[in-house]
Design a protein around this motif. Structure first.
Motif, short mmCIF file in Angstrom:
data_model
loop_
_atom_site.label_atom_id
_atom_site.label_comp_id
_atom_site.label_asym_id
_atom_site.label_seq_id
_atom_site.Cartn_x
_atom_site.Cartn_y
_atom_site.Cartn_z
N ASP A 242 0.82 -1.21 0.00
CA ASP A 242 0.00 0.00 0.00
C ASP A 242 0.86 1.26 0.00
OD1 ASP A 242 -2.31 -1.48 -0.01
OD2 ASP A 242 -2.53 -1.46 2.18
N MET A 243 2.01 1.19 0.66
CA MET A 243 2.87 2.36 0.76
C MET A 243 3.66 2.60 -0.51
SD MET A 243 4.51 2.24 4.58
CE MET A 243 4.56 0.46 4.84
N ALA A 244 4.16 1.52 -1.11
CA ALA A 244 5.03 1.65 -2.29
C ALA A 244 4.77 0.49 -3.23
CB ALA A 244 6.49 1.69 -1.85
N PRO A 245 3.59 0.45 -3.86
CA PRO A 245 3.27 -0.69 -4.73
C PRO A 245 4.16 -0.72 -5.96
CG PRO A 245 1.64 1.06 -4.98
CD PRO A 245 2.53 1.46 -3.83
N SER A 246 4.51 -1.93 -6.38
CA SER A 246 5.28 -2.07 -7.61
C SER A 246 4.33 -2.07 -8.80
CB SER A 246 6.10 -3.35 -7.58
OG SER A 246 5.25 -4.48 -7.42
N ASP A 247 4.86 -1.78 -9.97
CA ASP A 247 4.07 -1.70 -11.19
C ASP A 247 4.19 -3.02 -11.94
OD1 ASP A 247 2.90 -1.17 -13.61
OD2 ASP A 247 3.85 0.77 -13.88
N PRO A 248 3.07 -3.73 -12.16
CA PRO A 248 3.15 -4.99 -12.92
C PRO A 248 3.81 -4.82 -14.28
CG PRO A 248 0.98 -4.72 -11.92
CD PRO A 248 1.71 -3.42 -11.72
N ALA A 249 3.78 -3.62 -14.81
CA ALA A 249 4.40 -3.37 -16.11
C ALA A 249 5.92 -3.53 -16.07
CB ALA A 249 4.04 -1.96 -16.60
N ASP A 250 6.50 -3.53 -14.86
CA ASP A 250 7.95 -3.69 -14.73
C ASP A 250 8.38 -5.14 -14.81
OD1 ASP A 250 8.48 -0.97 -14.47
OD2 ASP A 250 8.24 -1.00 -12.28
N ALA A 251 7.45 -6.08 -14.90
CA ALA A 251 7.79 -7.51 -14.87
C ALA A 251 8.78 -7.88 -15.97
CB ALA A 251 6.54 -8.36 -14.97
N ASP A 252 8.59 -7.34 -17.17
CA ASP A 252 9.51 -7.66 -18.27
C ASP A 252 10.92 -7.19 -17.96
OD1 ASP A 252 7.54 -8.90 -19.73
OD2 ASP A 252 7.12 -7.16 -21.00
N ARG A 253 11.03 -6.01 -17.35
CA ARG A 253 12.37 -5.51 -17.02
C ARG A 253 13.00 -6.31 -15.88
NH1 ARG A 253 13.13 0.75 -16.68
NH2 ARG A 253 11.22 0.78 -15.47
N LEU A 254 12.18 -6.76 -14.95
CA LEU A 254 12.70 -7.62 -13.89
C LEU A 254 13.24 -8.91 -14.49
CD1 LEU A 254 9.91 -7.17 -11.19
CD2 LEU A 254 12.22 -6.23 -11.12
N ARG A 255 12.54 -9.44 -15.47
CA ARG A 255 13.02 -10.64 -16.15
C ARG A 255 14.32 -10.36 -16.90
NH1 ARG A 255 8.94 -11.32 -18.83
NH2 ARG A 255 7.86 -12.93 -17.62
N ASP A 256 14.36 -9.25 -17.62
CA ASP A 256 15.54 -8.92 -18.41
C ASP A 256 16.76 -8.67 -17.53
OD1 ASP A 256 13.96 -9.14 -20.65
OD2 ASP A 256 13.67 -6.97 -20.90
N LEU A 257 16.54 -8.12 -16.35
CA LEU A 257 17.64 -7.83 -15.43
C LEU A 257 17.81 -8.95 -14.40
CD1 LEU A 257 16.93 -4.03 -14.81
CD2 LEU A 257 18.91 -4.98 -16.02
N GLY A 258 17.32 -10.13 -14.72
CA GLY A 258 17.29 -11.22 -13.75
C GLY A 258 18.63 -11.63 -13.21
N ASP A 259 19.73 -11.34 -13.92
CA ASP A 259 21.04 -11.70 -13.42
C ASP A 259 21.63 -10.63 -12.51
OD1 ASP A 259 21.39 -9.84 -15.46
OD2 ASP A 259 23.27 -10.73 -16.17
N ARG A 260 20.86 -9.53 -12.30
CA ARG A 260 21.38 -8.43 -11.47
C ARG A 260 20.43 -8.08 -10.32
NH1 ARG A 260 22.86 -3.57 -14.62
NH2 ARG A 260 22.05 -4.39 -16.57
#
Length: 305
Positions: A242-260
């Protein structure tokens, strides 16, 4: 006597259930071990003050913040190890001058007693910082901690120029709390870190808490600088949602940066069971390979474990 025995029995049952939940998580996701890059061990009088701060932090965060693992140091160490955590840190940080060198000396002794702890050091913008940072590097520190909000300092303070230069040359990662959550500081946010990276483009920063709440800006920064990593500490959890929700749209970038991306928990200073920090990572739905990389493999590579 009977009441005391019942309390001890209940505590033992709670501990067993807590440990079993993490063991099940590891089995479900094919994880032999876990590396946790964001855990706090400090001198007792410092930890007591930190806990007192969290006890009074409700007005700052808008939520009650109970410390779930308010135990003696040896109990906390045993709990982490029983989860299958093979390496962890002793995140320490000063809030005033003339404190960092003393904390660093304590951390040397703590790491010597606990070889599964990644020897952790810290610093503060003060004239003798380059000297004690050089001492920490010579003593074999594996990771530094910088807390911009608590320390209330600008990362671009000229007193830190030589410090950043030494750490960049040594290639030792710095876990840096620089996002504006859960409470902003005078110098938090991505702009100052962008300026810092422009000056030291090989600086191995690990952005704590995924940079909450400025997740997207810090993901952008990681996209531009290969030496920038992020840790998952408290991000994606129900408590912070509720305080700092993440954006589901960032999922692709989380996947792309998965090694970091590296797993961090903030143990013991968390207001929920340890397994929830792990579940929060897994329920992003990016896949078991990604979970294994975040919770173990990436840190093994970064720290040469």
């Amino acid at each position: 006597m009977c009441e005391s025995h019942d309390l001890e029995s209940a505590a033992s049952d709670d501990r067993q259930a807590d440990v079993e939940a993490v063991v099940r998580f590891r089995a479900d996701h094919g994880l032999d071990r876990i590396v946790d890059v964001h855990t706090h061990f400090m001198p007792k009088r410092v930890m007591d003050k930190v806990w007192a701060y969290f006890d009074s932090a409700g007005p700052l965060t808008g939520a009650v913040w109970p410390i779930h693992y308010r135990h003696d140091e040896d109990v906390r160490l045993d709990r982490l190890r029983s989860y299958g955590v093979s390496a962890f840190t002793s995140m320490i940080y000063p809030h005033r001058p003339d404190m960092a060198a003393w904390l660093n000396q304590w951390a040397v002794e703590f790491a010597a007693r606990n070889p599964d702890c990644l020897h952790t050091s810290t610093f503060y913008p003060e004239p003798d910082a380059p000297g004690y940072v050089a001492d920490a590097l010579a003593a074999g520190t594996r990771v530094f901690k910088s807390h911009i909000q608590v320390g209330d300092y600008d990362p671009n303070d000229p007193l830190l120029d030589e410090v950043w230069g030494q750490i960049q040359d040594a290639g030792v990662p710095i876990v840096i709390h620089c996002g504006s959550g859960p409470a902003p500081g005078r110098f938090t946010g991505p702009d100052r870190i962008e300026k810092l990276m422009a000056r030291y483009p090989r600086l191995p920063l690990i952005i704590a808490h995924m940079g909450m709440p400025e997740y997207a800006a810090f993901l952008d920064l990681a996209g531009r600088y290969e030496s920038v990593l992020l840790d998952t500490t408290m991000a994606f959890t129900d408590f912070i949602g509720d305080m700092a929700p993440s954006d589901p749209a960032d999922a692709d970038r989380l996947r792309d940066l998965g090694d970091r991306i590296l797993f961090g928990s903030d143990f013991p200073n968390i207001p929920y069971p340890y397994v929830h920090a792990l579940d929060a990572v897994a329920r992003l739905g990016i896949g078991d390979d990604w979970v294994r990389a975040v919770c173990h493999d990436n840190a093994v590579r970064v720290f040469g474990l």
